[in-house]
Write an enzyme that holds these catalytic residues in place. Sequence first.
Site, PDB file in Angstrom:
ATOM      1  N   LYS A 266       1.635  -2.983   7.043  1.00  0.00           N
ATOM      2  CA  LYS A 266       2.178  -3.147   5.691  1.00  0.00           C
ATOM      3  C   LYS A 266       3.689  -2.913   5.687  1.00  0.00           C
ATOM      4  CE  LYS A 266      -1.541  -4.244   3.374  1.00  0.00           C
ATOM      5  NZ  LYS A 266      -1.692  -5.575   2.763  1.00  0.00           N
TER       6      LYS A 266
ATOM      7  N   SER B 150       0.835  -1.196   0.000  1.00  0.00           N
ATOM      8  CA  SER B 150       0.000   0.000   0.000  1.00  0.00           C
ATOM      9  C   SER B 150       0.875   1.253   0.000  1.00  0.00           C
ATOM     10  CB  SER B 150      -0.883  -0.013   1.251  1.00  0.00           C
ATOM     11  OG  SER B 150      -1.433   1.262   1.515  1.00  0.00           O
TER      12      SER B 150
ATOM     13  N   TYR C 136      -2.804   0.038  10.412  1.00  0.00           N
ATOM     14  CA  TYR C 136      -2.901  -0.609   9.096  1.00  0.00           C
ATOM     15  C   TYR C 136      -1.627  -0.358   8.294  1.00  0.00           C
ATOM     16  CZ  TYR C 136      -3.845  -1.047   4.144  1.00  0.00           C
ATOM     17  OH  TYR C 136      -3.733  -1.355   2.806  1.00  0.00           O
TER      18      TYR C 136
END
Length: 341
Positions: free
Chosen positions: A155, A126, A151
């Site tokens: 990643k 991402s 989040y």
Amino acid sequence: MHKILVTGGCGYIGSHTVVDLIEQGYEVVSIDNFLRSNEKQWQRVQQLTGKQIRNYAIDLCDASAVQNVLEKESDSVGIIHFAALRTVPESVQHPLLYYTNNIQPLANLLNSMQQVKIKNLVFSSSCSVYGNPDSVPVTEDTLLNKAESPYAYSKQICEQMITDVVASGADIKPIALRYFNPVGAHPSGLLGEVPWGKPNNLVPYITQTAIGKLPKLTVFGGDYPTRDGSAVRDYIHIMDIAGAHRLALEFLLQQKGTKPVELFNLGTGNGVTVLEAIHAFEASTGQKLNYEIGPRRAGDPATIFANNGLAKECLGWQPQYSIQEMMLSAWKWEQEMAKIN
């Protein structure tokens, strides 16, 4: 016919990639426990492709279950790993949920891949790994700043885990695709994003407001240092993203990689403000939106968009859809959902 394992194959990006892979002649096997996807979506994938596709409804946090599936499908030439939770505000509220569900499955996959000798991996990363970047557009060499949410940090951790495993001598050939803001739906209107609960991503928020599921749209932040005060993002059509995963896999199969871990940005290269995206929706669909400016949302950087030159050069990838086409396809899907639900 090459066989590909796709984790999260029933989710938003995974399902569109499965369709693209099958249309290009690949055999696909999915792993998805429907935690944030649904079986209706999977039925539509099979309807679109005309294929019965195996799906293992296992929890990727279960190492023995992962090992089991990879042993059964050990003739796969590669894995595309999508399965993860991906809502920024939820990750802020429930960090442990995100650290568990986004990190442990990758560890299990990397371990089992070595056991059964599947070496090609395309990892769904991402643009959030860049944090709040010092300058834009970001390149693959841009310094990774502090993650703005659990989040995003999950990643970053996953990318580091892949790097460390390769450095340890594992025979794994990975690509991490850092994509920006996937939006839109399959051109047929039969497949698209199905938000879990109230949408946190802009485009389903727009379409649900337009169709009357939500009373109004809140723009999170009107005081950013941007041309109209709203945050700038790089919106990329879901089928452009799907095609990039296939091209990344082919890049690995053709042994074109020169680095231990290949990194590619997937974005259009155009920064679009939230208000510009709203106006693009209104112009392309003829639907007026009821929206208001609200406070900023935790975990959101002000501006981020891609330099996509490396993906174009190395993968032969070229985004095809304009922001107006993205919005129109999302609206077509929202209208289809109203008919089938």
